[in-house]
Design a protein around this motif. Structure first.
Motif, PDB file in Angstrom:
ATOM      1  N   GLU A   1       0.810  -1.030   0.001  1.00  0.00           N
ATOM      2  CA  GLU A   1       0.047   0.158  -0.077  1.00  0.00           C
ATOM      3  C   GLU A   1       0.864   1.278   0.199  1.00  0.00           C
ATOM      4  O   GLU A   1       2.012   1.366   0.762  1.00  0.00           O
ATOM      5  CB  GLU A   1      -1.060   0.061   1.332  1.00  0.00           C
ATOM      6  N   PRO A   2       0.371   2.420  -0.729  1.00  0.00           N
ATOM      7  CA  PRO A   2       1.083   3.635  -0.672  1.00  0.00           C
ATOM      8  C   PRO A   2       1.010   4.187   0.777  1.00  0.00           C
ATOM      9  O   PRO A   2       0.274   3.899   1.477  1.00  0.00           O
ATOM     10  CB  PRO A   2       0.459   4.340  -1.905  1.00  0.00           C
ATOM     11  N   LYS A   3       2.007   5.183   0.974  1.00  0.00           N
ATOM     12  CA  LYS A   3       2.083   5.912   2.474  1.00  0.00           C
ATOM     13  C   LYS A   3       0.629   6.435   2.495  1.00  0.00           C
ATOM     14  O   LYS A   3       0.254   7.134   1.686  1.00  0.00           O
ATOM     15  CB  LYS A   3       3.368   6.641   2.408  1.00  0.00           C
ATOM     16  N   GLY A   4       0.179   6.176   3.770  1.00  0.00           N
ATOM     17  CA  GLY A   4      -1.014   6.726   4.003  1.00  0.00           C
ATOM     18  C   GLY A   4      -2.496   6.201   3.557  1.00  0.00           C
ATOM     19  O   GLY A   4      -3.418   6.334   3.760  1.00  0.00           O
ATOM     20  N   SER A   5      -2.175   5.019   2.817  1.00  0.00           N
ATOM     21  CA  SER A   5      -3.363   4.388   2.172  1.00  0.00           C
ATOM     22  C   SER A   5      -3.798   3.168   3.020  1.00  0.00           C
ATOM     23  O   SER A   5      -3.006   2.410   3.868  1.00  0.00           O
ATOM     24  CB  SER A   5      -2.939   3.869   0.736  1.00  0.00           C
ATOM     25  N   SER A   6      -5.061   2.650   3.068  1.00  0.00           N
ATOM     26  CA  SER A   6      -5.580   1.596   3.799  1.00  0.00           C
ATOM     27  C   SER A   6      -4.858   0.224   3.210  1.00  0.00           C
ATOM     28  O   SER A   6      -4.576   0.170   2.073  1.00  0.00           O
ATOM     29  CB  SER A   6      -6.967   1.408   3.348  1.00  0.00           C
ATOM     30  N   VAL A   7      -4.596  -0.693   4.165  1.00  0.00           N
ATOM     31  CA  VAL A   7      -3.673  -1.731   3.775  1.00  0.00           C
ATOM     32  C   VAL A   7      -4.718  -2.629   2.950  1.00  0.00           C
ATOM     33  O   VAL A   7      -4.436  -3.124   2.039  1.00  0.00           O
ATOM     34  CB  VAL A   7      -3.348  -2.623   5.069  1.00  0.00           C
ATOM     35  N   LEU A   8      -6.039  -2.674   3.251  1.00  0.00           N
ATOM     36  CA  LEU A   8      -6.964  -3.475   2.115  1.00  0.00           C
ATOM     37  C   LEU A   8      -7.820  -2.755   1.298  1.00  0.00           C
ATOM     38  O   LEU A   8      -8.802  -3.048   1.028  1.00  0.00           O
ATOM     39  CB  LEU A   8      -8.027  -3.940   3.571  1.00  0.00           C
ATOM     40  N   ARG A   9      -7.046  -1.661   0.895  1.00  0.00           N
ATOM     41  CA  ARG A   9      -7.713  -0.756  -0.207  1.00  0.00           C
ATOM     42  C   ARG A   9      -7.938  -1.686  -1.368  1.00  0.00           C
ATOM     43  O   ARG A   9      -7.189  -2.518  -1.916  1.00  0.00           O
ATOM     44  CB  ARG A   9      -6.658   0.286  -0.940  1.00  0.00           C
ATOM     45  N   LYS A  10      -9.518  -1.754  -2.021  1.00  0.00           N
ATOM     46  CA  LYS A  10      -9.713  -2.403  -3.109  1.00  0.00           C
ATOM     47  C   LYS A  10      -9.227  -1.598  -4.535  1.00  0.00           C
ATOM     48  O   LYS A  10      -9.651  -0.367  -4.586  1.00  0.00           O
ATOM     49  CB  LYS A  10     -11.097  -2.766  -3.191  1.00  0.00           C
ATOM     50  N   TYR A  11      -8.737  -2.108  -5.474  1.00  0.00           N
ATOM     51  CA  TYR A  11      -8.559  -1.351  -6.782  1.00  0.00           C
ATOM     52  C   TYR A  11      -9.575  -2.138  -7.774  1.00  0.00           C
ATOM     53  O   TYR A  11      -9.404  -3.362  -8.143  1.00  0.00           O
ATOM     54  CB  TYR A  11      -7.199  -1.679  -7.092  1.00  0.00           C
ATOM     55  N   GLY A  12     -10.174  -1.437  -8.514  1.00  0.00           N
ATOM     56  CA  GLY A  12     -11.344  -2.060  -9.287  1.00  0.00           C
ATOM     57  C   GLY A  12     -10.890  -1.979 -10.784  1.00  0.00           C
ATOM     58  O   GLY A  12     -10.443  -0.592 -11.345  1.00  0.00           O
ATOM     59  N   PHE A  13     -11.033  -2.693 -11.517  1.00  0.00           N
ATOM     60  CA  PHE A  13     -10.686  -2.677 -13.190  1.00  0.00           C
ATOM     61  C   PHE A  13     -11.845  -3.437 -13.761  1.00  0.00           C
ATOM     62  O   PHE A  13     -12.558  -4.364 -13.321  1.00  0.00           O
ATOM     63  CB  PHE A  13      -9.230  -3.437 -13.363  1.00  0.00           C
ATOM     64  N   ASP A  14     -11.565  -3.209 -14.994  1.00  0.00           N
ATOM     65  CA  ASP A  14     -12.905  -3.932 -15.733  1.00  0.00           C
ATOM     66  C   ASP A  14     -12.259  -4.388 -17.333  1.00  0.00           C
ATOM     67  O   ASP A  14     -13.268  -4.671 -18.321  1.00  0.00           O
ATOM     68  CB  ASP A  14     -13.885  -2.836 -16.165  1.00  0.00           C
ATOM     69  N   LYS A  15     -11.157  -4.900 -17.468  1.00  0.00           N
ATOM     70  CA  LYS A  15     -10.687  -5.587 -18.783  1.00  0.00           C
ATOM     71  C   LYS A  15      -9.841  -6.579 -18.714  1.00  0.00           C
ATOM     72  O   LYS A  15      -8.846  -6.996 -19.268  1.00  0.00           O
ATOM     73  CB  LYS A  15      -9.712  -4.350 -19.446  1.00  0.00           C
ATOM     74  N   LEU A  16     -10.476  -7.584 -17.963  1.00  0.00           N
ATOM     75  CA  LEU A  16      -9.749  -8.963 -18.167  1.00  0.00           C
ATOM     76  C   LEU A  16     -10.233  -9.768 -19.088  1.00  0.00           C
ATOM     77  O   LEU A  16     -11.564 -10.165 -19.176  1.00  0.00           O
ATOM     78  CB  LEU A  16     -10.009  -9.821 -16.780  1.00  0.00           C
ATOM     79  N   ALA A  17      -9.588 -10.171 -20.112  1.00  0.00           N
ATOM     80  CA  ALA A  17      -9.973 -10.513 -21.494  1.00  0.00           C
ATOM     81  C   ALA A  17     -10.549 -12.162 -20.990  1.00  0.00           C
ATOM     82  O   ALA A  17      -9.766 -12.976 -20.727  1.00  0.00           O
ATOM     83  CB  ALA A  17      -9.028 -10.675 -22.493  1.00  0.00           C
ATOM     84  N   HIS A  18     -11.790 -12.337 -21.743  1.00  0.00           N
ATOM     85  CA  HIS A  18     -12.568 -13.689 -21.735  1.00  0.00           C
ATOM     86  C   HIS A  18     -13.518 -13.938 -22.576  1.00  0.00           C
ATOM     87  O   HIS A  18     -14.566 -13.398 -22.686  1.00  0.00           O
ATOM     88  CB  HIS A  18     -13.023 -13.793 -20.020  1.00  0.00           C
ATOM     89  N   SER A  19     -13.039 -14.649 -23.626  1.00  0.00           N
ATOM     90  CA  SER A  19     -14.214 -15.082 -24.495  1.00  0.00           C
ATOM     91  C   SER A  19     -14.511 -13.778 -25.560  1.00  0.00           C
ATOM     92  O   SER A  19     -13.372 -13.054 -25.679  1.00  0.00           O
ATOM     93  CB  SER A  19     -15.152 -15.767 -24.027  1.00  0.00           C
ATOM     94  N   ASP A  20     -15.587 -13.286 -25.574  1.00  0.00           N
ATOM     95  CA  ASP A  20     -16.144 -11.978 -26.373  1.00  0.00           C
ATOM     96  C   ASP A  20     -16.285 -11.112 -24.689  1.00  0.00           C
ATOM     97  O   ASP A  20     -16.763  -9.839 -25.376  1.00  0.00           O
ATOM     98  CB  ASP A  20     -17.237 -12.171 -26.810  1.00  0.00           C
ATOM     99  N   LEU A  21     -15.981 -11.247 -23.780  1.00  0.00           N
ATOM    100  CA  LEU A  21     -16.127 -10.384 -22.683  1.00  0.00           C
ATOM    101  C   LEU A  21     -15.109  -9.751 -22.209  1.00  0.00           C
ATOM    102  O   LEU A  21     -13.705  -9.942 -22.326  1.00  0.00           O
ATOM    103  CB  LEU A  21     -16.764 -11.064 -21.472  1.00  0.00           C
ATOM    104  N   ALA A  22     -15.135  -8.567 -21.470  1.00  0.00           N
ATOM    105  CA  ALA A  22     -14.047  -8.054 -20.704  1.00  0.00           C
ATOM    106  C   ALA A  22     -14.574  -8.139 -19.334  1.00  0.00           C
ATOM    107  O   ALA A  22     -15.175  -7.061 -18.784  1.00  0.00           O
ATOM    108  CB  ALA A  22     -13.858  -6.540 -21.313  1.00  0.00           C
ATOM    109  N   LEU A  23     -13.958  -9.024 -18.418  1.00  0.00           N
ATOM    110  CA  LEU A  23     -14.530  -9.166 -17.119  1.00  0.00           C
ATOM    111  C   LEU A  23     -14.056  -8.099 -16.283  1.00  0.00           C
ATOM    112  O   LEU A  23     -12.774  -7.765 -16.349  1.00  0.00           O
ATOM    113  CB  LEU A  23     -14.225 -10.626 -16.566  1.00  0.00           C
ATOM    114  N   PRO A  24     -14.970  -7.726 -15.332  1.00  0.00           N
ATOM    115  CA  PRO A  24     -14.692  -6.823 -14.168  1.00  0.00           C
ATOM    116  C   PRO A  24     -13.784  -7.594 -13.045  1.00  0.00           C
ATOM    117  O   PRO A  24     -13.993  -8.926 -13.085  1.00  0.00           O
ATOM    118  CB  PRO A  24     -15.756  -6.156 -13.555  1.00  0.00           C
ATOM    119  N   TYR A  25     -12.840  -6.982 -12.624  1.00  0.00           N
ATOM    120  CA  TYR A  25     -12.127  -7.619 -11.472  1.00  0.00           C
ATOM    121  C   TYR A  25     -11.670  -6.517 -10.507  1.00  0.00           C
ATOM    122  O   TYR A  25     -11.376  -5.378 -10.685  1.00  0.00           O
ATOM    123  CB  TYR A  25     -11.131  -8.526 -12.218  1.00  0.00           C
TER     124      TYR A  25
END
Length: 555
Positions: A94-118
């Motif tokens: 974690e960056p200084k001052g950031s929560s240890v359990l901070r969640k980072y959200g993304f949406d481009k995991l390639a899978h078949s014809d989809l871009a899965l969120p993760y």
């Protein structure tokens, strides 16, 4: 709720958590005799491996990816259907001052014809949760300190407050990444290589730990190490120089000791205890006495060092020390899944079993081998009478780097030549010890302390009166990486040890991993037969035997 955790960098793996239970953990090195530390370099391979267990990426509720090297985020290179792509993920810690359990959200995991969120969580957060959530402290809803010391990371001390359900970062204990252990030692003894090609070699650290017993602690060397650490501290505290610092420190010691007649064995041994001293002294200063029990969870690659684990357990600082059987990156996909799961869990104690790896595949018996039913009673008799090693492949593989009886080679523990024979079969160095497995209820009679240790993560000493009898599992300093077994944790192994005791008086067997050199555990009987260096293979109630051995036995 089904959560899939992914570790896409070295020691790649996939973990499935369903509701409040770990149901599957597939480490890529344990599939198809892959190389150790194998990467998931083709995303489509994930579905190929998890579909037989009833899962696929498109149908899980959440995907969580382990973070990697980077300050604000990391970029992981991979491929999908032959097309190269880059996946964004959380940073290393974690960056200084950031929560240890901070969640980072993304949406481009390639899978078949989809871009899965993760989702993605830092690499350090995965280590924190894989250790705490599998610990007895989580089951008892107790708070715990958590020490994460991994790869290119300084030892980071965290505290999990069970009342507030929060994790806070306390401090870096000192400025030394754990990879200094292997990088430094590649200037000395059997690890010495051309200085121009020294690198962070993942397989070296475990060998160094074994070699420590061949040296002695030299206080003059330790004082030189302390001076070199102080002299180079300005480099260590520069975040941009963290990857280079082990090389800088190692070079400074070479200059400092150039005209001194230190033996390589003593240098390696003294480095080990210099680092151990830093661990104990710095953690003693960093922790604050608290009401109730003082607990410690260990995670990261350093937590595979049984000598350091034992020193912390014996330090008197903590009431209890926990190390999961997958403290290194083998537990990182589990950690990523747990980071996603923990946000909605009523209790952070996850249900898990160390035998949650891949199932055995392909039951294949070629010409020249026979097969017959075999009970634990008969297997114990074979081990005792023939004094030959037997490969044991049962059920699902262990999670983590230790073979704990389901992907093991077992043998009688008496003759020191058995250690040499097993190291020869495994193409391992002469100084590598062979681990003992022992029934939990009698371990204290043979080992000190001999307390329950089901995952081989603490050092025990063979009691003096048994050293000569247990020559195959006694290291040069009479230490042993003990695995204790009880009837609940592994009924088959416990019965085998009890039957062996009836014949020999000793409920102990040798235990080393069953694998090709440089590869993960055997995934099937066919691989063990192809390897062919033990004449017998036991698997789920059947014994496979080379016909040549049967012919010799009948003469």
């Amino acid at each position: 709720m089904v959560i899939c955790g992914l570790k896409l960098t070295h020691d790649s793996s996939v973990t499935i958590i369903e509701d409040n239970k770990v149901v599957l953990c597939l480490e890529w090195e344990k599939l198809n005799n892959n190389n150790r530390f194998k990467l998931i370099d083709c995303l489509e391979d994930i579905d190929k491996e998890i579909i037989p267990y009833g899962y696929n990426l498109a149908n899980v509720d959440r995907i969580s990816i382990d973070g990697w090297v980077g300050e604000e985020h990391s970029t992981i290179k991979t491929r999908y259907l032959g097309i190269e792509s880059e996946i964004l993920a959380a940073p290393y810690h974690e960056p200084k001052g950031s929560s240890v359990l901070r969640k980072y959200g993304f949406d481009k995991l390639a899978h078949s014809d989809l871009a899965l969120p993760y989702e993605s969580f830092t690499h350090a957060a995965g280590h924190v949760l894989s250790s705490y959530c599998t610990s007895p402290f989580a089951s008892r809803m107790e708070s715990s300190y958590i020490l994460v010391w991994d790869g290119g990371m300084y030892p980071r001390l965290y505290f999990f407050d069970s009342v507030r359900r929060s994790v806070v970062f306390i401090c870096d204990l000192f400025y030394m990444a754990v990879n200094v252990y292997s990088i430094f030692c590649q200037h000395y003894g059997p690890f010495k290589i051309n200085e121009n090609v020294i690198k962070d070699e993942l397989s070296v650290a475990g060998k160094v730990m074994a070699y420590v017993g061949y040296g002695r602690i030299d206080n003059e060397i330790i004082e030189d190490l302390k001076r070199c650490y102080s002299k180079t501290l300005s480099f260590a505290t520069n975040p941009k120089l963290i990857p280079q610092y082990p090389y800088i420190f190692s070079k400074e010691f070479q200059i400092c000791s150039r005209d001194k007649k230190y033996t390589d064995e003593d240098v390696i041994c003294s480095l080990h205890y210099f680092l151990e001293g830093l661990i104990i002294s710095s953690i003693k200063k960093a922790v604050a006495p608290r009401a109730g029990r003082m607990n410690l969870c260990l995670a990261g690659g350093a937590a595979l060092n049984i000598k350091w684990n034992t020193a912390l357990r014996n330090s008197g600082i903590f009431d209890e020390v926990w190390v999961p059987p997958f403290p290194n990156d083998a537990g990182s996909s589990l950690g990523a899944a747990l980071a996603s799961w923990a946000g909605n869990a009523d209790c952070l104690a996850i249900a898990w079993n160390v035998y949650s790896g891949p199932t055995l595949t392909r039951d294949f018996v070629p010409d020249g081998w026979t097969t017959e039913e075999c009970s634990p009673v008969e297997l114990a008799r074979i081990l005792y009478q023939t004094r030959l090693p037997v490969t044991v492949l049962n059920g699902r593989a262990e999670i983590g780097p230790r073979a704990l009886g389901n992907r093991s080679i077992v043998a009688a523990p008496f003759d020191p030549k058995m250690k040499d024979q097993l190291n020869y079969l495994k193409i391992r160095e002469y100084y590598r010890p062979i681990a003992p497995m022992c029934s939990e209820e009698r371990a204290v009679e043979f080992f000190n302390p001999g307390c329950p240790d089901p995952y081989m993560l603490f050092e025990h000493t063979i009691r003096d009166e048994w050293v000569d009898l247990l020559g195959a599992v006694s290291h040069i300093d009479n230490s042993a990486r003990l695995q204790t077994v009880n009837s609940l944790s592994h009924p088959f192994l416990h019965e085998l040890l009890m039957e062996f005791e009836k014949l020999s008086g000793i409920p102990i067997l040798c235990n080393t991993s069953a694998n090709f050199k440089g590869r993960g555990f055997f995934p099937d009987i066919e691989s063990a037969i192809r390897w062919g260096l033990t004449p017998m293979i036991y698997s789920d109630g059947r014994l496979y035997t080379k016909e040549s051995v049967l012919s010799m036995a009948s003469i």
